[in-house]
Design an enzyme around this catalytic site. Structure first.
Site, PDB file in Angstrom:
ATOM      1  N   GLU A 158       4.088  -4.833  -3.140  1.00  0.00           N
ATOM      2  CA  GLU A 158       3.142  -5.888  -3.412  1.00  0.00           C
ATOM      3  C   GLU A 158       1.682  -5.196  -3.555  1.00  0.00           C
ATOM      4  OE1 GLU A 158       3.377  -8.935  -4.643  1.00  0.00           O
ATOM      5  OE2 GLU A 158       5.240  -9.284  -4.430  1.00  0.00           O
ATOM      6  N   CYS A 202      -5.717  -9.553  -1.761  1.00  0.00           N
ATOM      7  CA  CYS A 202      -5.234  -8.581  -2.773  1.00  0.00           C
ATOM      8  C   CYS A 202      -5.597  -9.489  -3.983  1.00  0.00           C
ATOM      9  CB  CYS A 202      -3.922  -8.119  -2.637  1.00  0.00           C
ATOM     10  SG  CYS A 202      -2.669  -9.796  -2.341  1.00  0.00           S
TER      11      CYS A 202
END
Lengths: 478, 490
Positions: free
Chosen positions: A212, A247
């Site tokens: 991720e 993110c």
């Protein structure tokens, strides 16, 4: 801290897994319930830890860390039985008579390496998936958020089955030692550089990985929109998510030359409404996590090509590691800020003559984790959806897709591989075992040697699923 | 190392093609799938010839395991690709209303397929079918160890498929190494765990996701069965051992687990079956593939070298070095620490391991790396259930062997040492797609509590919202939840 013995840790967890204990529905439910309890009973402690690590505002901590984690946990508890149930598959004439099913089974011992920006959620959300799927887990929280790391170690030790779920605290040496072990799956949240190291280490043991990662998530802003609502949604996704240290935060905006001043005005005035005239006085903004990152961000701002482009904010407070929400206009494409993930409160705005040009700008960069578009133009929406590749797309909002458990969360290309959330988490930590059940009836001589022409014809008909063909061959008409 | 001729240019062309968007259209995908069907239909004899040359594969076997598989897979994709491409709606919490969510599959880009020599046609074209169905551009590198098939694919594919989007690059290790230095959007590999590790390490440099289709020692468990069923089981076991490429198959049977008391009857029945299928003489093994090359021939023969292993041979054991033929060979209880029981055999040797109780097979299997397939011949439902839940493998098939490969509805792929990722049917499409999450919102119905400055009212609102406590929310908004009234500041 005493150095841990990674081999012994993994060995113990493998022993637990081999005992079969973690496979039962009851065990999984008990652990998920323990996670819920832990989050409910120690809300204050968790919020305090997040405040100590990041000055994260209480509401943000609650909203994006505790509540999201609890929602994930509750969903898993509610759906677990149906997720665990074998899925019937329809078989074809070729293998008749038979029945087929896909049975999810746990992978074994898994490693979750989480990040410092959402240190609670990004640790426990994957753990929920790993437990729901019946695995044993090692969680390695980020040492860059030490208070949360130690709260996690303490609480998981207190609430969870310690023979199956362990927290290993530490930094690079501990992570390196962990990566040398053989895992059945590794889920890593972080950056591409470490992602490569994780994947290389995993390759030695043929361990599948979920990475991720992040990337520069763009926001395209059209001029036909509800500007006030759009500005607020951009702010909520940028500064309202850990002050840009997320993110999926908007990394840069692309809009038209004609519209940009209106947009800047709207963003500036909404920013002031949210955080006041002096944002350093606001309790509603996270700080920069540490001085390393503070200096990294300053370097992005102090770049000669960039420093003159600030149109809002720009203030820095090194003692408190605070940087004000900052807008930059038309920074050059080759500046550092446009070539690195910003991961902080700076938001460059790039202008184009026609909005369609934005697609080429985005496509010339690595695939981002998220891409956002604000527009009421149906055609533009469609083009955006079919042309822009990213982990996830949101039209007319930012970051909200993360809260939708029916959407897979994960990147593509440089923003990572694999996905989780909701049922996707369960699948990520499961092996979908193919099961075919046959009886002894219906054996077909054509499968076996000695091979003849007739057998070939029959196989031909069978593989084509042509009933007529099969009958013809069997009757000798062909 | 000699530079592959025109590699940079070829890859540049493939990237350009992908960028142009051409491969995304459903019509392009369908046209390519039809072209694959046409390719195998019009070149069936050439394929049979190439397989005969590379492996001595009999045309019936070639049809069953190669041509037929490709046709079935291509037709299935042709029929379903449009449906697979459609976005899937995602359910949304009411809180986000009004909005819609969907999961949209999109092609990954430029993918590399490295195939293997044992099923050189199907293990090349079947993944290509998946890659094309998903709208990618493709480089296929067939195995140099099946040179006739490799050159058939390299020479024929450009005549049928869009050569701006699908290219075949031939070569050995050098070529593979050069290809692996490039940046791909996916690598799909069929082969051994050793090479699998190399592929994944290379992929890590570019963060490229990989699918590794590896092998392993696939066990077959034979429980006690009534005579009539036993006869069928024996045929299926023989078919699953020597049928597919003379045991040179990743899902071929590697060894049998059986109770001691049935061992001798099992050996007798297998011998009879071998005679019926393959005849009596070494010289006339027409229905059996040969070993692919000298290297593998020596490797398989070496497995028999150990005196304690050769002493356990109860049938066969002879070979013909000139023609690279090895006789179907049965071994009874070879030592468990011998190479034949620790390495994947990948050849026509079949060890039988005896147990006191058939239930011990579970522990036997679990103490070894996870295999790609487990086969179990049993009518005992409890035992079936136990096997299903207590062992782990890519797939498990009851009362048959190999046939799970034909099931498009089942994912095909390994776990642990037998690999990861999966394909076949819709799973192939998924393997070569990115599932893009798409959330649509509009500008109405703005929830004020989403935004700072934060206060207790907003915190409480969000708590209720996350619990989906809509009644509580109404009360809160209407001011009836008194405690918050005074704190409402916005």
């Amino acid at each position: 801290m005493a150095f841990f013995d990674p081999t012994a840790t993994v060995k113990e967890l493998r022993g637990t897994f081999d005992s079969g204990k973690t496979k039962s529905y009851e065990w999984r439910v008990s652990q998920l319930k323990a996670l819920l309890k832990l989050a409910s009973f120690h809300e204050k402690e968790i919020i305090d830890a997040l405040h100590s690590d990041l000055s994260k505002p209480e509401l943000e901590s609650f909203l994006f860390e505790i509540a999201l984690m609890k929602t994930g946990c509750k969903l898993a508890l509610k759906e677990l039985r149906s997720w665990m149930a074998p899925e019937k598959a329809k078989t074809s004439m070729t293998t008749f008579p038979s029945s087929a099913e896909i049975v999810p089974e746990p992978l074994g011992v898994v490693l979750v390496i989480s990040a410092w920006n959402y240190p609670f959620l990004l640790s426990l959300d994957p753990v929920i998936g790993a437990i729901a799927a019946g695995n044993t887990v090692v969680l390695k929280p980020s040492e860059i958020a030490p208070a949360t790391s130690s709260v996690l170690a303490k609480l998981l030790g207190q609430y969870m089955d310690c023979s199956a779920v362990k927290v290993i605290e530490g930094a690079v040496p501990e992570t390196t030692a962990l990566l040398e072990q053989k895992w059945d799956k590794i889920l890593y949240t972080g950056n591409g550089k470490v992602g490569r190291i994780v994947m290389s280490a995993a390759a030695k043991h043929l361990t599948p990985v979920v990475l991720e990662l992040g990337g520069k998530s763009p926001v395209i802003v059209d001029s036909d929109i509800d500007l006030k609502v759009s500005a607020r949604r951009i702010i909520a996704g940028k500064w309202g998510c850990n002050n840009g240290q997320a993110c999926i935060s908007p990394d840069y905006i692309i809009t038209t030359k004609d519209y940009v001043s209106e947009l800047i005005d709207a963003l500036s005035s909404e920013l002031e409404k949210f955080y006041g005239k002096d944002p350093f006085k606001s309790d509603d903004l996270s700080r920069i996590v540490n001085s390393n990152h503070f200096h990294r961000l300053c370097k992005l701002l102090d770049d000669d090509k960039v420093s003159g482009k600030i149109v809002h904010g720009g203030q820095k407070d090194i003692t408190n590691l605070k940087i004000a929400p900052t807008l930059l206009l038309d920074v050059p494409e080759d500046s550092l800020i446009m070539n690195e993930e910003i991961f902080g409160p700076l938001l460059p705005i790039i202008t184009v003559n026609k909005l369609e040009e934005s697609f080429n700008i985005i496509k010339s960069k690595e695939k981002p984790l998220a891409a956002y578009l604000f527009t009421n133009n149906k055609k533009l929406k469609e083009d955006f959806i079919s042309n822009i590749s990213a982990g996830g797309l949101v039209v007319n909002d930012t970051a909200m897709h993360v809260a939708v458990s029916t959407l897979p969360f994960g990147g593509v290309g440089e923003s990572g591989m694999g996905a989780y959330h909701g049922k996707f988490s369960f699948d990520t930590f499961s092996h979908q075992k193919a099961v075919l059940l046959r009886s002894f009836a219906g054996d077909l001589a054509a499968r076996y040697p000695p091979y003849t022409q007739k057998k070939q014809k029959l196989l031909r008909a069978l593989l084509n699923g042509s009933l007529i063909g099969i009958i013809r061959v069997l009757l000798g008409w062909e | 190392m000699e530079e592959l001729a025109g590699l940079t240019q070829s890859l540049g062309e493939l990237r350009e093609t992908f960028k142009s968007g051409k491969t995304r259209g459903v019509e392009w995908r369908k046209a390519q799938l039809r072209a694959i069907l046409k390719l195998v239909e019009e070149n069936e004899d050439k394929i049979f010839d190439a397989l005969q040359q590379d492996l001595g594969k009999h045309p019936v076997e070639s049809y069953r395991d190669e041509v037929g598989i490709v046709k079935k897979s291509a037709s299935n994709s042709l029929e379903s690709v449009q449906k697979w491409m459609a976005p899937k709606k995602g359910h949304l919490p009411l809180l986000l209303f009004p909005a819609t969510a969907e999961v949209l599959p999109e092609p990954l880009g430029l993918v590399l397929i490295l195939s293997s020599w044992n099923f050189p046609i199907s293990l090349s074209l079947d993944p290509v079918i998946g890659a094309i169905s998903a709208g990618n551009t493709v480089v296929l590198k067939p195995s140099e160890l099946a040179p006739a098939c490799s050159s058939f694919l390299a020479n024929t594919i450009p005549h049928y498929l869009d050569s701006q989007a699908i290219k075949v690059i031939e070569g050995g290790i050098d070529a593979a190494e050069q290809l692996l230095q490039q940046k791909w959007d996916k690598i799909f590999f069929t082969g051994s765990p050793q090479v699998g590790r190399v592929i994944m390490s290379a992929a890590a440099k570019h963060l490229t996701p990989v699918t590794l289709e590896l092998g392993g020692k696939c066990p077959t468990i034979l429980d006690s069965l009534p005579d009539s069923d036993l006869e069928v089981a024996i045929k299926r076991i023989a078919g699953g051992k020597w049928g597919p490429c003379s045991g040179q198959a990743c899902i071929g049977i590697d060894y049998i687990l059986v109770e001691q008391k049935f061992a001798s009857i099992l050996v007798e029945l297998l011998k009879k079956c071998i005679k019926k299928f393959y005849g009596e003489s070494m010289e006339n093994l027409k229905n059996l593939c040969r070993i692919v090359n000298k290297h593998h021939f020596n490797r398989v023969c070496n497995l028999l070298e150990d005196p304690s292993v050769s002493a356990s041979i109860v049938h066969g054991g002879s070979w013909d070095e000139e023609n690279l033929m090895i006789e179907p060979t049965i071994l009874l209880d070879p030592p468990l620490d011998a190479d034949i029981m620790t390495e994947e055999i990948f050849g026509p040797l079949l060890p039988i391991i005896t147990l006191n109780k058939i239930e011990e097979s579970i522990e036997f299997i679990n103490s070894r790396p996870k295999p790609l397939a487990i086969y179990a011949f049993t009518k005992n439902e409890r035992f079936k259930q136990k096997l299903l839940s207590e062992t782990s493998s890519g797939s498990i098939t009851f009362n048959d062997a190999m046939i799970q490969f034909l099931c498009d509805v089942l994912p095909f792929g390994g776990v642990g040492r037998s690999g990861f990722g999966r394909y076949h049917g819709k799973y192939s499409f998924d393997t070569f797609s990115h599932e893009k999450a798409v959330l649509h919102r509009n500008f109405y119905f703005e929830l004020e509590p989403r935004y700072p400055p934060w206060n207790n009212f907003k915190l409480d609102f969000i708590k209720l919202a996350y619990d989906f406590n809509y009644l509580g929310l109404l009360l809160l908004l209407s001011g009836l939840r008194r405690i918050f009234r005074s704190k409402r500041s916005n």
